[in-house]
Design a protein around this motif. Structure first.
Motif, PDB file in Angstrom:
ATOM      1  N   GLU A   1      45.004 -32.122 -11.861  1.00 28.05           N
ATOM      2  CA  GLU A   1      46.399 -31.419 -12.638  1.00 28.05           C
ATOM      3  C   GLU A   1      46.007 -30.033 -13.024  1.00 28.05           C
ATOM      4  OE1 GLU A   1      45.569 -34.721 -13.120  1.00 28.05           O
ATOM      5  OE2 GLU A   1      46.958 -35.689 -11.698  1.00 28.05           O
ATOM      6  N   ASN A   2      45.050 -29.983 -13.914  1.00 26.82           N
ATOM      7  CA  ASN A   2      44.492 -28.858 -14.616  1.00 26.82           C
ATOM      8  C   ASN A   2      43.978 -27.649 -13.472  1.00 26.82           C
ATOM      9  OD1 ASN A   2      44.996 -29.950 -17.030  1.00 26.82           O
ATOM     10  ND2 ASN A   2      42.926 -30.736 -17.338  1.00 26.82           N
ATOM     11  N   ALA A   3      43.572 -28.124 -12.295  1.00 28.62           N
ATOM     12  CA  ALA A   3      43.224 -27.266 -11.545  1.00 28.62           C
ATOM     13  C   ALA A   3      44.482 -26.287 -10.975  1.00 28.62           C
ATOM     14  CB  ALA A   3      42.358 -27.773 -10.594  1.00 28.62           C
ATOM     15  N   LEU A   4      45.390 -27.324 -10.717  1.00 28.10           N
ATOM     16  CA  LEU A   4      46.507 -26.492  -9.926  1.00 28.10           C
ATOM     17  C   LEU A   4      47.259 -25.807 -11.013  1.00 28.10           C
ATOM     18  CD1 LEU A   4      47.946 -29.647  -8.001  1.00 28.10           C
ATOM     19  CD2 LEU A   4      47.214 -27.409  -7.159  1.00 28.10           C
ATOM     20  N   ALA A   5      47.351 -26.192 -12.393  1.00 28.57           N
ATOM     21  CA  ALA A   5      48.278 -25.468 -13.420  1.00 28.57           C
ATOM     22  C   ALA A   5      47.356 -24.176 -13.616  1.00 28.57           C
ATOM     23  CB  ALA A   5      47.968 -26.454 -14.630  1.00 28.57           C
ATOM     24  N   ARG A   6      46.132 -24.158 -13.630  1.00 26.95           N
ATOM     25  CA  ARG A   6      45.464 -22.958 -13.814  1.00 26.95           C
ATOM     26  C   ARG A   6      45.477 -22.088 -12.738  1.00 26.95           C
ATOM     27  NH1 ARG A   6      41.017 -26.665 -15.891  1.00 26.95           N
ATOM     28  NH2 ARG A   6      40.261 -26.113 -13.602  1.00 26.95           N
ATOM     29  N   GLY A   7      45.865 -22.500 -11.511  1.00 28.12           N
ATOM     30  CA  GLY A   7      45.774 -21.641 -10.340  1.00 28.12           C
ATOM     31  C   GLY A   7      44.305 -21.471  -9.746  1.00 28.12           C
ATOM     32  N   ASP A   8      43.392 -22.583  -9.878  1.00 27.87           N
ATOM     33  CA  ASP A   8      42.282 -22.343  -9.365  1.00 27.87           C
ATOM     34  C   ASP A   8      42.157 -22.739  -7.772  1.00 27.87           C
ATOM     35  OD1 ASP A   8      41.489 -22.156 -12.045  1.00 27.87           O
ATOM     36  OD2 ASP A   8      40.563 -24.168 -12.324  1.00 27.87           O
ATOM     37  N   VAL A   9      43.019 -23.743  -7.647  1.00 26.24           N
ATOM     38  CA  VAL A   9      43.199 -23.705  -6.091  1.00 26.24           C
ATOM     39  C   VAL A   9      44.883 -23.467  -5.798  1.00 26.24           C
ATOM     40  CG1 VAL A   9      41.308 -25.323  -5.907  1.00 26.24           C
ATOM     41  CG2 VAL A   9      43.483 -26.221  -6.690  1.00 26.24           C
ATOM     42  N   LYS A  10      45.109 -23.415  -4.381  1.00 21.66           N
ATOM     43  CA  LYS A  10      46.482 -23.204  -3.997  1.00 21.66           C
ATOM     44  C   LYS A  10      46.954 -24.595  -3.829  1.00 21.66           C
ATOM     45  CE  LYS A  10      50.103 -21.049  -3.021  1.00 21.66           C
ATOM     46  NZ  LYS A  10      51.013 -20.235  -4.119  1.00 21.66           N
ATOM     47  N   PHE A  11      46.276 -25.461  -3.233  1.00 18.96           N
ATOM     48  CA  PHE A  11      46.601 -27.012  -3.029  1.00 18.96           C
ATOM     49  C   PHE A  11      45.637 -27.839  -3.049  1.00 18.96           C
ATOM     50  CE2 PHE A  11      47.001 -25.237   1.116  1.00 18.96           C
ATOM     51  CZ  PHE A  11      46.134 -26.347   2.023  1.00 18.96           C
ATOM     52  N   ILE A  12      45.779 -29.222  -3.374  1.00 19.45           N
ATOM     53  CA  ILE A  12      44.590 -30.159  -3.264  1.00 19.45           C
ATOM     54  C   ILE A  12      44.753 -31.165  -2.192  1.00 19.45           C
ATOM     55  CG2 ILE A  12      43.659 -31.886  -4.674  1.00 19.45           C
ATOM     56  CD1 ILE A  12      44.184 -30.188  -7.054  1.00 19.45           C
ATOM     57  N   VAL A  13      43.884 -31.463  -1.383  1.00 16.49           N
ATOM     58  CA  VAL A  13      43.812 -32.665  -0.548  1.00 16.49           C
ATOM     59  C   VAL A  13      42.686 -33.478  -0.859  1.00 16.49           C
ATOM     60  CG1 VAL A  13      44.126 -33.176   1.786  1.00 16.49           C
ATOM     61  CG2 VAL A  13      44.476 -31.068   1.267  1.00 16.49           C
ATOM     62  N   ALA A  14      42.710 -34.546  -1.562  1.00 17.25           N
ATOM     63  CA  ALA A  14      41.649 -35.170  -2.257  1.00 17.25           C
ATOM     64  C   ALA A  14      41.844 -36.893  -2.696  1.00 17.25           C
ATOM     65  CB  ALA A  14      41.140 -34.651  -3.603  1.00 17.25           C
ATOM     66  N   SER A  15      42.330 -37.451  -1.592  1.00 20.94           N
ATOM     67  CA  SER A  15      42.637 -38.960  -1.874  1.00 20.94           C
ATOM     68  C   SER A  15      43.472 -38.709  -3.029  1.00 20.94           C
ATOM     69  CB  SER A  15      41.431 -39.781  -1.780  1.00 20.94           C
ATOM     70  OG  SER A  15      40.516 -39.545  -2.528  1.00 20.94           O
ATOM     71  N   TYR A  16      44.634 -38.133  -3.248  1.00 18.01           N
ATOM     72  CA  TYR A  16      45.350 -37.950  -4.227  1.00 18.01           C
ATOM     73  C   TYR A  16      46.716 -38.842  -4.107  1.00 18.01           C
ATOM     74  CZ  TYR A  16      46.776 -34.637  -8.120  1.00 18.01           C
ATOM     75  OH  TYR A  16      46.964 -34.328  -9.430  1.00 18.01           O
ATOM     76  N   SER A  17      46.523 -39.683  -4.704  1.00 14.18           N
ATOM     77  CA  SER A  17      47.544 -40.903  -4.704  1.00 14.18           C
ATOM     78  C   SER A  17      48.722 -40.436  -5.533  1.00 14.18           C
ATOM     79  CB  SER A  17      47.358 -42.309  -5.255  1.00 14.18           C
ATOM     80  OG  SER A  17      46.117 -42.884  -4.352  1.00 14.18           O
ATOM     81  N   ILE A  18      50.013 -40.555  -4.876  1.00 17.90           N
ATOM     82  CA  ILE A  18      51.429 -40.179  -5.606  1.00 17.90           C
ATOM     83  C   ILE A  18      51.872 -41.414  -6.533  1.00 17.90           C
ATOM     84  CG2 ILE A  18      53.572 -39.115  -5.072  1.00 17.90           C
ATOM     85  CD1 ILE A  18      52.677 -38.507  -2.317  1.00 17.90           C
ATOM     86  N   THR A  19      51.993 -40.781  -7.769  1.00 13.82           N
ATOM     87  CA  THR A  19      52.389 -41.692  -8.910  1.00 13.82           C
ATOM     88  C   THR A  19      53.241 -40.992  -9.677  1.00 13.82           C
ATOM     89  OG1 THR A  19      50.578 -41.108 -10.531  1.00 13.82           O
ATOM     90  CG2 THR A  19      50.215 -42.589  -9.063  1.00 13.82           C
ATOM     91  N   ASP A  20      54.435 -41.798 -10.204  1.00 14.20           N
ATOM     92  CA  ASP A  20      55.331 -41.299 -11.229  1.00 14.20           C
ATOM     93  C   ASP A  20      54.600 -40.431 -12.264  1.00 14.20           C
ATOM     94  OD1 ASP A  20      57.511 -42.354  -9.452  1.00 14.20           O
ATOM     95  OD2 ASP A  20      57.525 -44.062 -10.803  1.00 14.20           O
ATOM     96  N   GLU A  21      53.629 -40.956 -12.603  1.00 13.50           N
ATOM     97  CA  GLU A  21      52.938 -40.196 -13.861  1.00 13.50           C
ATOM     98  C   GLU A  21      52.634 -38.717 -13.237  1.00 13.50           C
ATOM     99  OE1 GLU A  21      49.392 -40.631 -17.243  1.00 13.50           O
ATOM    100  OE2 GLU A  21      49.810 -42.154 -15.621  1.00 13.50           O
TER     101      GLU A  21
END
Length: 278
Positions: free
Chosen positions: A92-112
């Motif tokens: 979450e921090n990597a996206l907020a900081r703009g370190d990466v454009k998007f993340i594909v990393a067995s990233y399960s979608i959760t409400d939280e």
């Protein structure tokens, strides 16, 4: 005459400034759609079959293939992709900081998680499962009672097994799944638990071919999504379109079978965009 000299000098300075600005901007990551020099994408470096950095510096796995395909639809060639290691705790921090454009990393979608990032997809439906030796007598979850179960430190997977199917399983924790697989191979533990996609990735490695089997218990539903910065609707929509294309042109199925096929993994059909399996 003096005025002309000053004007000419000013024009020259202005021309140099414009040239410098243009030169500088060409080296920046555009970070949006295609046309930039590079795009940074977050992946895992330590998950065989999903996201793995090979000894020679190349990358392999289904998540890598998905990321490469999506980037291609956004206008980027493979040579323009920079894969960035994005560990679970920092996604979450990597996206907020703009370190990466998007993340594909067995990233399960959760409400939280959806409170902090937006998700394209899902592009894959995984389930928590058990990996055992091919000749193991463990054929169902209750067979684990009294047996040694391995998972990584801090994981909720082993607790889920103990809570739902095998309360008397002996939990053995290691720092990583690779250590668990080695312990399973040596007989130090009797089973390993996490997402079936991760287990299949390990089982599909050449050095383990034919040694392990997945039980197919489906202890949970893990909807893998592609994480983008909260509010970046433009990128989100483009990625969803790319995922639809990947399924329709057959690339999705081809890449799943390439990465997981050797494990005889009974994977789920490609999920519908926006359809979360609870």
């Amino acid at each position: 005459m003096k005025l002309r000299k000053v004007t000419a000098a000013s024009a020259a300075v202005l021309a140099l400034a414009v040239a410098a600005t243009a030169c500088g901007s060409s080296n920046n990551d555009s970070g949006s759609s295609g046309g930039g020099k590079k795009i940074k994408i977050g992946i895992k470096y330590d998950q065989p079959g999903l996201g793995l950095k090979e000894p020679n510096g190349s990358f392999s796995g289904f998540d890598v293939d998905v990321a490469t395909y999506v980037a291609g639809k956004l206008g980027y060639k493979p040579s323009q992709i920079e894969f960035v290691e994005t560990k679970s705790a920092d996604r979450e921090n990597a996206l907020a900081r703009g370190d990466v454009k998007f993340i594909v990393a067995s990233y399960s979608i959760t409400d939280e998680r959806k409170q902090k990032v937006d998700f394209a997809g899902p592009y894959f439906l995984a389930h928590q499962d058990l990996l055992v030796k091919a000749n193991s007598k463990i054929n169902k979850g209750t067979d684990l009672n009294g047996q040694n179960l391995c998972s990584v430190t801090g994981s909720t997977s082993a607790q889920n097994v103990q809570k739902t199917i095998a309360p008397k399983a002996n939990l053995k924790e290691n720092s990583g799944y690779s250590e668990c697989v080695s312990s399973l191979q040596s007989g130090a533990v009797d089973a390993l638990t996490t997402d079936d996609s991760i287990l299949a990735g390990y089982a599909a490695q050449a050095q383990y071919k034919g040694q392990f089997k997945l039980l197919g218990l489906k202890l949970s539903n893990e909807n893998y999504g592609i994480g983008v910065k909260k509010g970046d609707t433009t990128t989100l929509n483009k990625i969803n379109d790319a995922l639809k294309s990947m399924v329709s042109d057959g690339t999705w199925k081809k890449d799943v079978e390439k990465n997981f096929g050797p494990a005889n993994y009974k994977y789920e059909p490609a999920p519908q965009i926006g359809q979360i399996v609870k």
